[in-house]
Design a protein around this motif. Structure first.
Motif, PDB file in Angstrom:
ATOM      1  N   VAL A 179      22.883  18.137  67.160  1.00  0.00           N
ATOM      2  CA  VAL A 179      23.437  16.642  67.660  1.00  0.00           C
ATOM      3  C   VAL A 179      24.804  16.236  66.857  1.00  0.00           C
ATOM      4  CG1 VAL A 179      21.837  14.952  66.797  1.00  0.00           C
ATOM      5  CG2 VAL A 179      22.916  14.530  68.808  1.00  0.00           C
TER       6      VAL A 179
ATOM      7  N   HIS B  36      28.578  15.492  68.314  1.00  0.00           N
ATOM      8  CA  HIS B  36      29.332  14.140  68.219  1.00  0.00           C
ATOM      9  C   HIS B  36      30.676  14.587  67.619  1.00  0.00           C
ATOM     10  CE1 HIS B  36      25.527  11.633  69.315  1.00  0.00           C
ATOM     11  NE2 HIS B  36      26.095  12.442  70.399  1.00  0.00           N
TER      12      HIS B  36
ATOM     13  N   ALA C 193      30.462  19.954  72.843  1.00  0.00           N
ATOM     14  CA  ALA C 193      29.899  19.073  73.745  1.00  0.00           C
ATOM     15  C   ALA C 193      30.248  19.703  75.200  1.00  0.00           C
ATOM     16  CB  ALA C 193      29.948  17.679  73.600  1.00  0.00           C
TER      17      ALA C 193
ATOM     18  N   ASP D 107      24.340  15.083  74.570  1.00  0.00           N
ATOM     19  CA  ASP D 107      23.635  15.271  73.232  1.00  0.00           C
ATOM     20  C   ASP D 107      22.459  16.205  73.324  1.00  0.00           C
ATOM     21  OD1 ASP D 107      21.841  14.027  74.900  1.00  0.00           O
ATOM     22  OD2 ASP D 107      21.189  12.537  73.581  1.00  0.00           O
ATOM     23  N   ASP D 108      21.399  16.288  72.617  1.00  0.00           N
ATOM     24  CA  ASP D 108      20.367  17.208  72.504  1.00  0.00           C
ATOM     25  C   ASP D 108      19.112  16.766  73.392  1.00  0.00           C
ATOM     26  OD1 ASP D 108      19.431  15.256  70.932  1.00  0.00           O
ATOM     27  OD2 ASP D 108      18.950  16.307  69.544  1.00  0.00           O
TER      28      ASP D 108
ATOM     29  N   TYR E 220      21.545   6.912  74.561  1.00  0.00           N
ATOM     30  CA  TYR E 220      21.752   7.593  73.424  1.00  0.00           C
ATOM     31  C   TYR E 220      22.707   7.149  72.305  1.00  0.00           C
ATOM     32  CZ  TYR E 220      26.071   9.506  75.351  1.00  0.00           C
ATOM     33  OH  TYR E 220      27.253   9.777  75.911  1.00  0.00           O
TER      34      TYR E 220
ATOM     35  N   LYS F 265      26.105   7.465  69.816  1.00  0.00           N
ATOM     36  CA  LYS F 265      27.259   8.125  69.545  1.00  0.00           C
ATOM     37  C   LYS F 265      28.197   7.054  68.611  1.00  0.00           C
ATOM     38  CE  LYS F 265      31.118  10.295  71.113  1.00  0.00           C
ATOM     39  NZ  LYS F 265      32.220  10.588  72.435  1.00  0.00           N
TER      40      LYS F 265
ATOM     41  N   HIS G  49      22.058  18.321  82.273  1.00  0.00           N
ATOM     42  CA  HIS G  49      21.570  17.381  81.399  1.00  0.00           C
ATOM     43  C   HIS G  49      20.544  16.351  82.008  1.00  0.00           C
ATOM     44  CE1 HIS G  49      21.560  13.427  79.184  1.00  0.00           C
ATOM     45  NE2 HIS G  49      21.566  14.149  78.077  1.00  0.00           N
TER      46      HIS G  49
END
Length: 752
Positions: free
Chosen positions: A349, A353, A359, A366-367, A405, A407, A459
């Motif tokens: 992850v 980023h 990505a 993300d994961d 999430y 970032k 996703h």
């Protein structure tokens, strides 16, 4: 001259004075297409900037995407297929101070001229009766009401497409709060309230409307396909003809760039992987230069692709096509290209980023380890879903899924709007409305994603960690007991926790597919059926999914070794999709679906990109080309002439195919409702009962009429003559009356 993101509610809206870039990913993000769209009134500087950005974006994604140049009014069928409800051309542009749509904004007055049966376009025209004609459909949009006027010579399919476009405008731009009315042009007197709105805005019509305007003829390939070698000799573009059809793959060298000319209908540029960077970057501009040199129309379609990332159409121009590393005979092959080669199993992850290009290639923000909240639409309001049932989605419901999430130490949000195939229109509208409310609570930060059942992005699959189960119907609401359905069958696809889902399919033997894992849940047992074409990873995920679906005993069943009780649960043995060629991830030639039509008086075929069962229209004849066979699918409402000539269509298709196809290729004629598994196997999660009922134009029109309440809207748009006739006074005198007297007059006139 900058790339500026368009908000999701503005997708499908294009200003005529601007240029756009559209990025579309397919096959769970493994392949991509980049389109740049040129408005008819955009400047040369904007067009040049868009071309440069497309080249940069292509390089950023490893050179694998196919690039397309689209010109307003002449867009490719692939481009149009992204916007299922149609394209809207809007006057002006960003430089003129115009902006994309704002949700719940009602201060609007526009007239849209709608054209198209399969792919709809709507162009803003002068708000006047002078813009109308007898053959097309027009949407008068006054903000709180959208009036659809159907020309007397328009057909049912065009009317249905226009209704879907009107509903899309209502749901995306008005939060589901605008009224929709339909006026049949030859029976205007049957819709007096909606006509009062139209006359109030457009004035009273005292003359006959113009006759139908024929559609612009599409430029179709003339069968004269030529291959050119392209080089840059001392700054001058040098194009040398190398071969004519049928072409062979060995003509393409990795160190060079080539142009394939489809007789002026489409120009394709192929970039060898070992061609110089300068040659690769100049490919798009060279295609435009080639078009000018050939004096082709400026709206000629352009595609640019890199070796290993060729489109299906490009491969079909060659006598034979072989992928690098492709296995002989049976086995699994994988498409090449930087995006396709990224392993989906492990995610770092921090790297995602720190390196956005990773990505982008993974199509993952993300994961999938962030926080998830799920709501279901109940009584048009939000109801939280129990965490113990996260990942279980019912086709009779709509859901909102909020993913959070972190970032760069800041919280980021994705809001998925999942729409069940059998949810009501009110629930779908409420889902869009509630998404606006949730978005507002987070100050507009969430990225909103509309997810249609069966089309879940990668996703979305990943955040449920291999536990995503999609039930065909029913509901997940507390206290509601779904009807007992006996044995239930689920098709499992995926190789790890990040890409696996189980989809319910009809519990009959014909639903099986030799390449997949299936779970058969009965009253006493859960069978794990392993097709011969599935991999070890797919079996592992099937086993994990079975533990989520059922606490019953599990029994593994290998294809070809099924016990009698297995077939009894499925209603008996029946043929199913067991063609070993379907075991290839990437067939030698990807299947292609076409709509066949002679409505314009000449034979025309329109390709349907990224096709699904829903693209099979009951009023059409469709052609499915799997290379080794041709299937003609006859819709039950297809016109007699098209049905009678269908076999001739197939022969004409083979005869004019640029790859020099064998005229003895088997041709199968398939009638709607009688599709064999060798046909349905090319469609994911085929539903044999799809056409037993549904939303026809007449049904949708009745629903809209039942839901309409137009009195207040009518009052606002009454013409001076209608106002005085209905209320017995002028508007100015009416406004001076006390409120109770105004209400009394409106009530007597039926406007309250």
């Amino acid at each position: 001259m900058k790339m500026v993101p368009v908000p999701p509610q503005g997708f499908g809206n294009f200003f005529e004075g601007d240029c756009y870039i559209v990025l579309y990913s397919r096959n769970s993000g493994q392949t991509a297409d980049i389109h740049y769209w040129v408005g008819n009134y955009s400047s040369q500087d904007e067009q040049g900037a868009a071309a440069i950005y497309v080249t940069q974006l292509d390089e950023y994604l490893g050179g694998s995407p196919v690039q397309h140049r689209e010109v307003q009014g002449s867009e490719s069928s692939r481009f149009k297929s992204y916007f299922k409800n149609g394209l809207i051309y809007k006057k002006g542009g960003v430089s003129s101070g115009f902006h994309h749509v704002e949700t719940n904004f009602y201060n609007i007055l526009r007239l849209l001229h709608v054209k198209g049966r399969k792919h709809v376009t709507a162009k803003e025209v002068e708000v006047s009766w002078n813009s109308f004609n007898n053959g097309d459909i027009f949407l008068l949009d006054v903000g709180k009401a959208i009036v659809q006027w159907n020309g007397p010579q328009s057909n049912r399919q065009e009317k249905l497409k226009a209704v879907l476009l009107a509903q899309d405008i209502r749901d995306r731009e008005r939060g589901g709060r605008a009224q929709i009315g339909i006026v049949e042009g030859q029976y205007e007197e049957d819709s007096p309230e909606w006509m009062r709105i139209m006359n109030g805005v457009l004035g009273q019509r005292t003359w006959h409307l113009k006759e139908a305007i024929p559609d612009d003829p599409e430029l179709t390939p003339n069968g004269n396909v030529r291959l050119y070698h392209v080089s840059d000799n001392s700054g001058n573009l040098l194009v040398q003809e190398m071969a004519t059809q049928p072409l062979t793959q060995d003509l393409l060298r990795s160190t060079d760039c080539y142009i394939v000319d489809q007789g002026g209908s489409c120009v394709m540029v192929w970039k060898g992987r070992r061609a110089s960077k300068e040659e690769r970057q100049a490919a798009l501009s060279r295609a435009v230069g080639f078009i000018k040199a050939k004096s082709y129309p400026p709206n000629t379609k352009v595609e640019v692709m890199t070796e290993g990332g060729e489109s299906a159409m490009f491969k079909h121009l060659f006598k034979s096509w072989r992928e690098k590393g492709q296995t002989q005979g049976l086995g699994t092959t994988y498409s090449l290209g930087n995006i396709a080669n990224v392993s989906p199993v492990k995610f770092d992850v921090m790297e995602l980023h720190a390196r956005p290009e990773v990505a982008a290639k993974q199509r993952m923000v993300d994961d999938a380890s962030g926080d998830v909240l799920v709501w279901r639409i109940e009584n048009l309001e939000l109801a939280e879903v129990s965490r113990s049932t996260y990942g279980q989605f019912y086709g009779g419901d709509c859901y909102l899924v909020l993913y959070t999430y972190v970032k760069s130490h800041q919280q980021q949000y994705i809001l998925y709007m999942w729409q069940g195939r059998h949810a009501t229109q009110d629930e779908i509208t409420a889902c869009a409305y509630q998404a606006v409310n949730v978005d507002g609570k987070y100050n507009g930060a969430p990225v909103q994603v509309r997810v249609v059942m069966g089309k879940e992005p990668r996703h979305f699959l990943a955040i449920f960690k291999g536990k995503l189960i999609i039930f065909e119907g029913g509901t997940g609401r507390r206290g509601v007991v779904n009807p007992e359905r006996g044995a239930r069958l689920f098709q499992v696809r995926g190789t790890d926790e990040l890409n696996t889902k189980a989809t319910e399919v009809p519990a009959r033997a014909s639903s099986l597919n030799t390449n997949d894992v299936f779970l058969l849940k009965t009253d006493h047992m859960c069978y794990l059926w392993y097709g011969k074409g599935c991999s070890g990873d797919e079996r592992v995920m099937g086993r994990a999914m079975s533990d989520v679906l059922s606490k019953q005993d599990k029994k593994v069943v290998m294809e070809g070794q099924e016990p009698t009780e297995f077939w009894i649960a499925l209603g008996g043995k029946a043929p199913y999709a067991n063609d070993k060629r379907l075991q290839r991830e990437e067939p030698l030639h990807s299947p292609r679906l076409f709509e066949c039509s002679n409505q314009t008086g000449c034979f025309r075929m329109t390709e349907v990109d990224d096709f699904a069962q829903s693209d099979l229209d009951e009023e059409d004849v469709m052609l499915l080309d799997t290379w080794e066979e041709i299937y003609l699918w006859i819709g039950k409402s297809a016109n007699h002439s098209e049905t009678k000539d269908a076999h001739d269509y197939a022969l004409e298709y083979l005869r004019t195919h640029p790859a020099g196809r064998d005229l003895d290729t088997p041709i199968f004629t398939v009638k709607q409702g009688y599709e064999p598994p060798t046909f349905t196997g090319w469609f994911y999660a085929w539903d044999p009962h799809k056409w037993s009922g549904g939303n026809s134009y007449e049904e949708m029109k009745k629903k809209l009429a039942d839901a309409a309440s137009v009195s207040q809207i009518t009052f606002a748009y009454l013409s001076p003559v209608d106002f005085e006739t209905l209320l017995g006074t002028t508007r100015s005198d009416f406004q001076r009356l006390p409120k109770w007297r105004q209400d009394d007059l409106k009530k007597k006139a039926g406007l309250f």
